[in-house]
Write a protein that holds these residues in place. Structure first.
Motif, PDB file in Angstrom:
ATOM      1  N   VAL A 157       0.866  -1.174   0.000  1.00 52.43           N
ATOM      2  CA  VAL A 157       0.000   0.000   0.000  1.00 52.43           C
ATOM      3  C   VAL A 157       0.905   1.227   0.000  1.00 52.43           C
ATOM      4  O   VAL A 157       1.913   1.260   0.710  1.00 52.43           O
ATOM      5  N   MET A 158       0.590   2.186  -0.862  1.00 58.63           N
ATOM      6  CA  MET A 158       1.407   3.396  -0.934  1.00 58.63           C
ATOM      7  C   MET A 158       0.533   4.626  -0.738  1.00 58.63           C
ATOM      8  O   MET A 158      -0.509   4.760  -1.391  1.00 58.63           O
ATOM      9  N   ASP A 159       0.952   5.489   0.164  1.00 61.65           N
ATOM     10  CA  ASP A 159       0.258   6.759   0.394  1.00 61.65           C
ATOM     11  C   ASP A 159       1.044   7.850  -0.303  1.00 61.65           C
ATOM     12  O   ASP A 159       2.225   8.061  -0.014  1.00 61.65           O
ATOM     13  N   ASP A 210       1.386  11.893  -1.427  1.00 58.35           N
ATOM     14  CA  ASP A 210       0.991  13.299  -1.277  1.00 58.35           C
ATOM     15  C   ASP A 210       1.151  13.963  -2.632  1.00 58.35           C
ATOM     16  O   ASP A 210       2.240  13.927  -3.211  1.00 58.35           O
ATOM     17  N   LEU A 211       0.068  14.562  -3.100  1.00 58.22           N
ATOM     18  CA  LEU A 211       0.067  15.133  -4.448  1.00 58.22           C
ATOM     19  C   LEU A 211      -0.191  16.630  -4.393  1.00 58.22           C
ATOM     20  O   LEU A 211      -0.950  17.113  -3.544  1.00 58.22           O
ATOM     21  N   GLU A 212       0.424  17.353  -5.341  1.00 59.91           N
ATOM     22  CA  GLU A 212       0.170  18.796  -5.432  1.00 59.91           C
ATOM     23  C   GLU A 212      -1.147  19.079  -6.142  1.00 59.91           C
ATOM     24  O   GLU A 212      -1.720  20.146  -5.967  1.00 59.91           O
ATOM     25  N   VAL A 220      10.723   5.591  -4.058  1.00 60.34           N
ATOM     26  CA  VAL A 220       9.607   5.621  -5.009  1.00 60.34           C
ATOM     27  C   VAL A 220       9.326   7.066  -5.428  1.00 60.34           C
ATOM     28  O   VAL A 220       9.138   7.353  -6.609  1.00 60.34           O
ATOM     29  N   ALA A 245      11.945   8.141  -7.839  1.00 60.24           N
ATOM     30  CA  ALA A 245      11.774   7.494  -9.148  1.00 60.24           C
ATOM     31  C   ALA A 245      10.609   8.120  -9.907  1.00 60.24           C
ATOM     32  O   ALA A 245      10.683   8.310 -11.127  1.00 60.24           O
ATOM     33  N   LEU A 246       9.526   8.447  -9.192  1.00 55.54           N
ATOM     34  CA  LEU A 246       8.385   9.095  -9.849  1.00 55.54           C
ATOM     35  C   LEU A 246       8.816  10.451 -10.411  1.00 55.54           C
ATOM     36  O   LEU A 246       8.441  10.822 -11.534  1.00 55.54           O
ATOM     37  N   LEU A 279      10.596  10.110 -13.567  1.00 55.87           N
ATOM     38  CA  LEU A 279       9.720   9.739 -14.690  1.00 55.87           C
ATOM     39  C   LEU A 279       8.843  10.906 -15.130  1.00 55.87           C
ATOM     40  O   LEU A 279       8.014  10.757 -16.021  1.00 55.87           O
ATOM     41  N   PHE A 332       6.795  12.738 -13.006  1.00 54.02           N
ATOM     42  CA  PHE A 332       5.671  13.017 -12.097  1.00 54.02           C
ATOM     43  C   PHE A 332       6.177  13.937 -10.988  1.00 54.02           C
ATOM     44  O   PHE A 332       6.526  13.510  -9.894  1.00 54.02           O
ATOM     45  N   GLU A 333       6.212  15.247 -11.315  1.00 51.31           N
ATOM     46  CA  GLU A 333       6.837  16.212 -10.412  1.00 51.31           C
ATOM     47  C   GLU A 333       5.936  16.568  -9.237  1.00 51.31           C
ATOM     48  O   GLU A 333       6.382  17.070  -8.219  1.00 51.31           O
ATOM     49  N   GLY A 334       4.652  16.323  -9.392  1.00 56.08           N
ATOM     50  CA  GLY A 334       3.702  16.793  -8.394  1.00 56.08           C
ATOM     51  C   GLY A 334       3.550  15.885  -7.177  1.00 56.08           C
ATOM     52  O   GLY A 334       2.640  16.074  -6.377  1.00 56.08           O
ATOM     53  N   VAL A 335       4.440  14.909  -7.045  1.00 52.83           N
ATOM     54  CA  VAL A 335       4.351  14.001  -5.899  1.00 52.83           C
ATOM     55  C   VAL A 335       5.323  14.488  -4.831  1.00 52.83           C
ATOM     56  O   VAL A 335       6.534  14.469  -5.027  1.00 52.83           O
ATOM     57  N   THR A 336       4.796  14.947  -3.699  1.00 52.04           N
ATOM     58  CA  THR A 336       5.662  15.539  -2.683  1.00 52.04           C
ATOM     59  C   THR A 336       6.047  14.546  -1.591  1.00 52.04           C
ATOM     60  O   THR A 336       6.939  14.838  -0.799  1.00 52.04           O
ATOM     61  N   GLY A 337       5.384  13.424  -1.534  1.00 52.77           N
ATOM     62  CA  GLY A 337       5.757  12.460  -0.512  1.00 52.77           C
ATOM     63  C   GLY A 337       5.136  11.105  -0.789  1.00 52.77           C
ATOM     64  O   GLY A 337       4.037  11.016  -1.331  1.00 52.77           O
ATOM     65  N   VAL A 338       5.869  10.047  -0.443  1.00 51.64           N
ATOM     66  CA  VAL A 338       5.352   8.686  -0.581  1.00 51.64           C
ATOM     67  C   VAL A 338       5.698   7.916   0.689  1.00 51.64           C
ATOM     68  O   VAL A 338       6.829   7.995   1.176  1.00 51.64           O
ATOM     69  N   ARG A 339       4.715   7.220   1.230  1.00 49.03           N
ATOM     70  CA  ARG A 339       4.965   6.310   2.360  1.00 49.03           C
ATOM     71  C   ARG A 339       4.488   4.941   1.921  1.00 49.03           C
ATOM     72  O   ARG A 339       3.379   4.803   1.396  1.00 49.03           O
ATOM     73  N   GLN A 340       5.316   3.941   2.118  1.00 51.26           N
ATOM     74  CA  GLN A 340       4.940   2.615   1.665  1.00 51.26           C
ATOM     75  C   GLN A 340       4.666   1.696   2.849  1.00 51.26           C
ATOM     76  O   GLN A 340       5.384   1.708   3.843  1.00 51.26           O
ATOM     77  N   GLY A 341       3.620   0.924   2.725  1.00 51.62           N
ATOM     78  CA  GLY A 341       3.283  -0.042   3.764  1.00 51.62           C
ATOM     79  C   GLY A 341       2.917  -1.372   3.149  1.00 51.62           C
ATOM     80  O   GLY A 341       3.093  -1.590   1.951  1.00 51.62           O
TER      81      GLY A 341
END
Lengths: 81, 81
Positions: free
Chosen positions: A41-43, A45-47, B21, B24-25, B28, B30-39
């Motif tokens: 599962v990945m959370d 945060d998007l602009e 992640v 890597a985004l 590729l 996808f500049e608008g991703v400010t944070g990713v948490r993986q579970g």
């Protein structure tokens, strides 16, 4: 905006990691567990501020990087701000 | 009976995998991703037929094996048959 992505193995794809968890649970005395499948599962945060655009973007991310669509399914939830 | 367990890092715990992640985004496009948490998400098949007993059992599994409660939170969903 926040999005959550679930990546799970497709049915029929072997899941050695899940099988190892099932076996370990049995060793610990949890005999009633007949199967385990493990996914990610990945959370994110998007602009982006538009939910539909965000979902389309995240679907592209899944296709390109987050999921291996040969063996994995993904599901996207847009959680809002 | 089926149960689903979500295991996620507690807030404040570093997540190098999520960070990789995110990076890597960005690479590729996808500049608008400010944070990713993986579970992790685990789907369990249980022999138990009582939802409350099943949830209590799965909570014990989480405490003993599925989650490292020092750095991880877990959440249980009982999905029924």
């Amino acid at each position: 905006m926040k999005a959550r992505v679930y990546v799970t193995l497709k049915n029929g794809v072997l899941d050695p990691q899940g099988e190892a968890v099932r076996h370990a649970l049995g060793s610990l005395g949890f005999e009633g567990v007949t199967g385990v499948r493990q996914g990610k599962v990945m959370d994110l945060d998007l602009e982006a501020s538009d939910a539909a655009a965000a979902e389309a973007d995240v679907a592209k991310m899944c296709e390109k990087l987050l999921a291996n669509t040969v063996i994995e399914d993904y599901r996207i939830e847009i959680l809002g701000a």
